[in-house]
Scaffold this active site. Structure first.
Site, short mmCIF file in Angstrom:
data_model
loop_
_atom_site.label_atom_id
_atom_site.label_comp_id
_atom_site.label_asym_id
_atom_site.label_seq_id
_atom_site.Cartn_x
_atom_site.Cartn_y
_atom_site.Cartn_z
CB SER A 250 -0.96 -0.01 1.19
OG SER A 250 -0.29 0.53 2.30
CE LYS A 251 0.41 7.33 -4.08
NZ LYS A 251 -0.25 7.63 -5.34
NE ARG A 252 -4.60 5.10 2.77
CZ ARG A 252 -5.72 4.38 2.74
NH1 ARG A 252 -6.21 3.86 3.85
NH2 ARG A 252 -6.34 4.16 1.61
CE1 TYR A 253 -1.17 2.31 7.47
CE2 TYR A 253 -1.99 0.87 5.72
CZ TYR A 253 -2.21 1.60 6.88
OH TYR A 253 -3.44 1.64 7.42
N GLY A 254 3.53 3.59 2.80
CA GLY A 254 4.88 3.79 2.26
C GLY A 254 5.65 2.49 2.11
#
Ligand code: GLU
Length: 478
Positions: A250-254
């Site tokens: 996920s992009k959100r959690y880098g």
């Protein structure tokens, strides 16, 4: 005759370029280039709240580092601009109004409170088409009085939307599962749901290549194409990239972004090569491929429908293949900053270190840890001298070190070759196995049992004085 392929990469400038986005872009590029087509870069910045300063620059620099060259975009006008969505606001409004006339959309004046009241006990809110029932007069009155509005898509309550996806085959979605989404927000900005269709049409996109998360909303977009009487593009939705069997990267959690890997010491060619393989396998099962080879070999038949797991170990392996092929000068160029940050400059011969490391590292950031023995040498446990395979014990190592020290003291020409030959001769003359001698000496001079090179390579780099000092020190530990 087949139409010339025009496809696009349409990132939102919301931060780093996630590996998943870059793969989408890469596949679009490969697909287009294989067909002498055009890749368009479009900046999707209509969600102004999510924009991150510097993100647009990052998009350009990432594409450049990745070797993906777009043919049209904000910086390369191809006659279909502007290529930044926030600069196209008026265009969307004009088309939204047309769509209203065509019955494909409608004004909605519902207040926040009313919308909230539509939320069911599970927290799901479905718009009830209330404003579709407003009369022409009511709508005009509201508009005249400046009542805030959005424009919603008018999705039929019944029927099924079907289309063909190049990867997933025939897709059918019942309209009853879709919502009358907002197409134009109250600030006049379009949502993705509308902007993507208008832009793909106006920019004459023939192939829409994007993530699988858009697979089931595509029938909504097709309704818009159909309402306008526009030709639908071909669709290619790409499988997700997974962190493990059940979690998406996920992009959100880098989890994984291009620049992080560059910073970790991966070569950009290796990253690009690896991400090409995330979800695609060429017919001939090749793994290491140049961009030109990727362009030649890319085929949609090789793209899998299921998610592919991001395997950093495999990417490291691939990176090592690239490192091994670097001309030595180039290797040193990449390695030098890591040497500089980890050891005292000018104290050791970088070239010699490079020669040892160039076949032994998977990523450049391993260098500091690999050469830490140079400047970090101190007390260590003599159990490190024990090596079952060569039957080396600590007492045996002590004996070897005591005997070999005067031999090394006598050596005039302190080179790897000479040290190697001397150590070998010493082993033969004293009835030791070669491996026992090299093991004892290597542990003694490095103070550890894992080192980037053999005993005499390390001694060569350390120099005569330091080597002798270390062997003497090691002897005090027993
Ligand atoms: N801006 C969208 C995204 O970043 C693009 C999706 C598309 O390619 O249509 O997910």
């Amino acid at each position: 005759m087949e139409k010339t392929v025009r496809t696009r990469f349409a990132p939102s400038p919301t931060g780093f370029i996630h590996i998943g986005n870059l793969r989408t872009c890469l596949y679009a590029y490969l697909f287009a280039k294989q067909r002498n087509g055009t890749l368009i870069l479009r900046i999707e910045d209509t969600d102004q709240e999510r924009i991150v300063p510097g993100a647009v620059e990052l998009i350009y620099s990432t594409l450049e580092k990745a070797g993906i060259v777009h043919d049209e975009g904000p910086d390369k006008d191809g006659g279909y601009g502007p290529y930044v969505q926030s600069e196209r606001k008026a265009i969307y409004m004009e088309y939204a109004k047309k769509l209203i006339e065509l019955g494909g959309a409608y004004y909605c004046f519902c207040t926040k409170e009313r919308l909230e009241s539509l939320t069911d006990e599970n927290g799901v809110r479905t718009y009830d088409k209330h404003c579709l029932g407003l009369s022409k007069e009511e709508i005009e009155e509201n508009l005249k009085n400046g009542v805030p509005f959005v424009i919603r898509q008018n999705i039929p309550k019944e029927g099924t939307g079907t289309y063909h996806d190049m990867i997933y085959g025939d897709i059918s979605v019942d309209y009853s599962e879709l919502e009358d989404n907002v197409l134009i927000k109250s600030d006049g900005m379009p949502t993705y749901n509308f902007a993507n269709v208008v832009d793909d049409h106006l920019m004459k996109i023939t192939h829409v290549i994007r993530g699988v998360e858009y697979l089931s909303s595509t029938p909504k977009y097709n309704l818009i194409y159909d309402a306008f009487g526009w030709e639908r593009p071909e669709y290619m939705h790409l499988p997700p990239i997974m962190k493990d069997a059940s979690h998406k990267l996920s992009k959100r959690y880098g989890d994984a972004n291009f620049d992080d890997f560059v910073r970790k010491g991966f070569l950009t060619e290796a990253i690009v090569n690896y991400i090409a393989l995330l979800g695609w396998c060429p017919k001939d099962n090749s793994e290491k491929m140049t961009m030109q080879e990727l362009i030649e070999k890319f085929d949609t038949a090789g793209i899998s429908k299921s998610g592919s797991i991001f395997d950093e170990a495999k990417m490291r392996w691939l990176n090592q293949q690239y490192i091994k092929e670097l001309p030595f000068e180039k290797f040193m160029e990449y390695a030098r900053p890591y040497f500089d940050q980890s050891i005292a400059k000018d104290k050791y011969d970088y070239e010699k270190l490079g020669k040892i490391l160039c076949t032994r590292i998977e990523i450049f950031s391993e260098i500091p840890q690999k050469i830490a023995f140079l400047d970090e040498y101190g007390p260590f446990d003599t159990s490190l001298f024990e090596h079952a395979k060569s039957k080396t014990t600590a007492p045996l190592a002590k004996e070897i070190l005591e005997k070999i020290l005067p031999v090394y003291e006598e050596i005039g020409e302190w080179t790897n070759d000479n040290l190697f030959a001397c150590s070998e001769a010493f082993a033969a003359a004293n009835g030791y196995k070669k491996q026992q001698v090299f093991w004892a000496v290597r542990v003694a001079v490095a103070g550890r049992d894992v080192t980037p090179g053999g005993a005499t390579e390390l001694m060569d780099i350390l120099g005569k004085n330091e080597t002798l000092k270390r062997i003497k020190y090691a002897l005090t530990l027993f």
